[in-house]
Enzyme design. Structure first.
Site, mmCIF file in Angstrom:
data_model
loop_
_atom_site.group_PDB
_atom_site.id
_atom_site.type_symbol
_atom_site.label_atom_id
_atom_site.label_comp_id
_atom_site.label_asym_id
_atom_site.label_seq_id
_atom_site.Cartn_x
_atom_site.Cartn_y
_atom_site.Cartn_z
ATOM 1 N N TRP B 100 0.830 -1.204 0.000
ATOM 2 C CA TRP B 100 0.000 0.000 0.000
ATOM 3 C C TRP B 100 0.861 1.249 0.000
ATOM 4 C CZ3 TRP B 100 -4.479 -0.813 -1.868
ATOM 5 C CH2 TRP B 100 -5.063 -2.073 -1.703
ATOM 6 N N ASP B 172 -1.913 6.759 6.179
ATOM 7 C CA ASP B 172 -2.927 5.798 5.756
ATOM 8 C C ASP B 172 -3.152 4.878 6.953
ATOM 9 O OD1 ASP B 172 -4.460 3.757 4.764
ATOM 10 O OD2 ASP B 172 -3.129 3.253 3.095
ATOM 11 N N LYS B 196 -12.612 -1.942 7.311
ATOM 12 C CA LYS B 196 -11.910 -2.801 8.262
ATOM 13 C C LYS B 196 -12.461 -2.558 9.670
ATOM 14 C CE LYS B 196 -8.459 -2.406 4.809
ATOM 15 N NZ LYS B 196 -7.870 -3.661 4.387
#
Lengths: 361, 361
Positions: B100, B172, B196
């Site tokens: 990511w 992030d 999530k």
């Protein structure tokens, strides 16, 4: 009290769809998981997104040379994505038929490298009709012609799609997708926020002809149609639950008889209300008869105080979200596919009663 | 068979949240409408989005000089929005801790007008740890330092946030938001995909310090933090149902005792599994002990065939989505806030049994 939801979006959804989603909300197909808990890479979700696409292709007769994308960001993000993907350093043509057209035009201009030309507008007449577009108005070197097929706020709609020659037509179809008899082949791109005729807010459907993919470098991967198409809408995690609801809505539409049947129902519902407005000595439609929308029907008394009284009493009687858009005033009935005919009949009865009680004939 | 869902996202949601949403799915607070059918301008939805923000502010102790935004597009869209809004024609610093981070770095480079500098990376060691960041590594003229606080795929997490001096830290936090003891004041921007620890896919939460709004012209209105903040996340129709589920998740967390309590539970769950891995002669953790994530815990046997056998048998026993990410292999247990401790205990028991049956001690 029966509640009828005339919201312009997010809007009423089909009762059988809501009931099915509710019944399997915590345990989808015996998986022990909610659809919201499914990995977007799981076989269960894969089946959902593929079935949703298949059903939408069947409903709209989408040819094989078009991609169907399930994206995020609403029509508002499309306002930027369309020119970024199709018209960098080129000319793009727009028809201005109201607030949403204006936003699309503004977003294209804001990019700074698109030559935006508004070829027709009904602005000077408060957007009360769809201007006529003739082939001679279309510069054949333009990247595309952008239209808003249905104008949610003012209540106008294109009865037929203009002939733009070889220039692809890009359509914001947010408020009348699946409620028209247009031919997908007449468009280069169709896009629509889901929250009217498709499903919940947060999902945007894009139908794009393959030759329009990858024409320009787009510097933001999420805004690149080619990237999204190559990943089959799974470039990143898509709005899985919204796609699932859309799948159920598409299935409901097919079981009902598809677009011919729903269009017949939509026409009947709209006719009921337009007839009542025509018959009335109190209510009028601000829209020119040849441009009237099936899905969004504004009406006014011509007296702001009386409009307000109507809205207050209508709300108390269970007619939700009838108040006209803040930019227009008056009333607006949004009669999307899932809106029941009984609700229109109830509204017409209520309007007749209100007219009698308020000095009508 | 009890099903335990170890999905890395979209992930398991709290059972009481799913049950409440199911019970009011077709009739929210006696309105006769589903939350999905509410206008985003209605008083009912206004109360939902305001309450969601209020609860998130309370949970994370978000100071008043930060905006909370409910957006779309996932972390992947933030990868472009962050540099567009903060670093045009400037330098931006990145730490590379896995897939990511790499995507965030690639997206910043793709803009073409951002000088991207990767100041630290654990790439050469397969991202098995979080590299140390010391103040001397931070160019004080940089627009920001970007970190990925928790790395979903490789299972690493920052135990503490680096000191970047006056350079804002952009994080992030998709996979460990609401499951950490970080201080919001240490960040310029925090962003997180909801799927999530917050709610369904299709919602992105952005927490941004006010002085970082409006630093640059952003040519796409939907990508401009300032535009979104000025409209209180209602620049266009937001993902209303996902925001509603997030509100219920925040409420569930608060009733549980807030972040201190959930962090304690998360630590207990993670410790159970890490202890089992340490004790085992078959399973090992590929992650350096000081960098191990609480929320995503990979483990391997070192034998791809045995990993596969484990995954097949685990799935048959009701352990869903345990298979490691396709880029890493092995197994991965994602233990987000809603994942029950009993599921970890059941997994540990299953691992012990598997080890005995497959040549372990």
């Amino acid at each position: 009290m029966t509640v009828y939801n005339f919201s312009a979006g997010p809007a009423v959804l089909p009762t059988p769809v809501l009931e099915q989603a509710q019944s399997e909300f915590t345990d989808y197909k015996g998986s022990g998981m909610s659809v919201m808990e499914l990995s977007h890479r799981s076989s269960l979700f894969d089946a959902i997104i593929k079935d949703a696409e298949k059903r939408l292709r069947e409903l709209m007769s989408i040819p094989d040379n078009y991609h169907v994308l399930f994206l995020q960001g609403g029509a508002s993000l499309q306002f930027s994505m369309v020119p970024l993907n199709l018209a960098q350093n080129k000319k793009a043509l727009y028809v201005n038929t109201g607030s949403w057209s204006k936003k699309a035009i503004a977003a294209a201009k804001e990019l700074g490298n698109v030559e935006v030309e508004v070829i027709a507008s009904s602005a000077k007449d408060n957007f009360t009709y769809i201007p006529e577009i003739t082939p001679d108005m279309i510069d054949q070197d333009a990247a595309y012609l952008h239209i808003t097929t249905n104008n949610t706020i003012v209540g106008t709609a294109y009865k037929s799609i203009p002939n733009a020659g070889n220039v692809p037509i890009v359509a914001d179809m947010s408020s009348n997708i699946l409620a028209n008899d247009y031919d997908v082949k007449d468009f280069g791109i169709i896009y629509a926020g889901a929250q009217k005729n498709i499903g919940p807010a947060g999902l945007t459907v894009v139908i794009i002809r393959d030759d329009l993919l990858g024409l320009y470098e787009v510097n933001e991967p999420m805004l690149d149609y080619k990237t999204q198409a190559a990943a089959n809408s799974l470039y990143n995690t898509p709005p899985t639950f919204a796609i699932y609801i859309a799948q159920l809505v598409f299935k409901w539409l097919q079981e009902l008889g598809g677009l011919p049947e729903i269009l017949k129902q939509d026409q009947e519902k709209a006719q009921l209300l337009y007839d009542a407005i025509e018959k009335s000595n109190l209510f009028t439609s601000p829209v020119r008869p040849d441009s009237r929308s099936l899905t969004n029907i504004p009406f006014v008394t011509g007296n702001a105080k009386l409009d307000q009284k109507f809205n207050v009493e209508a709300l108390a009687a269970g007619f939700e979200n009838l108040k006209g858009h803040r930019s227009v005033g008056g009333m607006r009935a949004s009669l999307y596919n899932a809106f029941p005919k009984e609700g229109v009949q109830a509204l017409v009865t209520f309007m007749e009663k209100f007219e009698k009680e308020n000095g009508g004939l």
